[in-house]
Write a protein that holds these residues in place. Sequence first.
Motif: not given
Length: 88
Positions: A12-13, A54-57
């Motif tokens: 996240k950071k 964070k999971k980012v698509g």
Amino acid sequence: ISEGGIGILVEKKNRFFKMDEGLALSLHLTLDNKVHYIPAKAKVVHISEFAGRKKVGLFFVDISSDDRDRILRYITKRQREIIRGLKL
């Protein structure tokens, strides 16, 4: 990973992502004992929390057809390796 995009996990950071944000990226895939550097442009289409990260698509918006073929070959190779490793 797929021919159409990729999902990534980030702390996240480390970075703040926004929906519909455009990104330039480079994938490094090992195929046929060679590392292939695949440049692509992608768009953020999904953001969620996952295990404190964070999971980012990302959806590929600009990638060559040859590189899409390399990704497909990589996926097929990895699937074979995984299946061969399973003991049924």
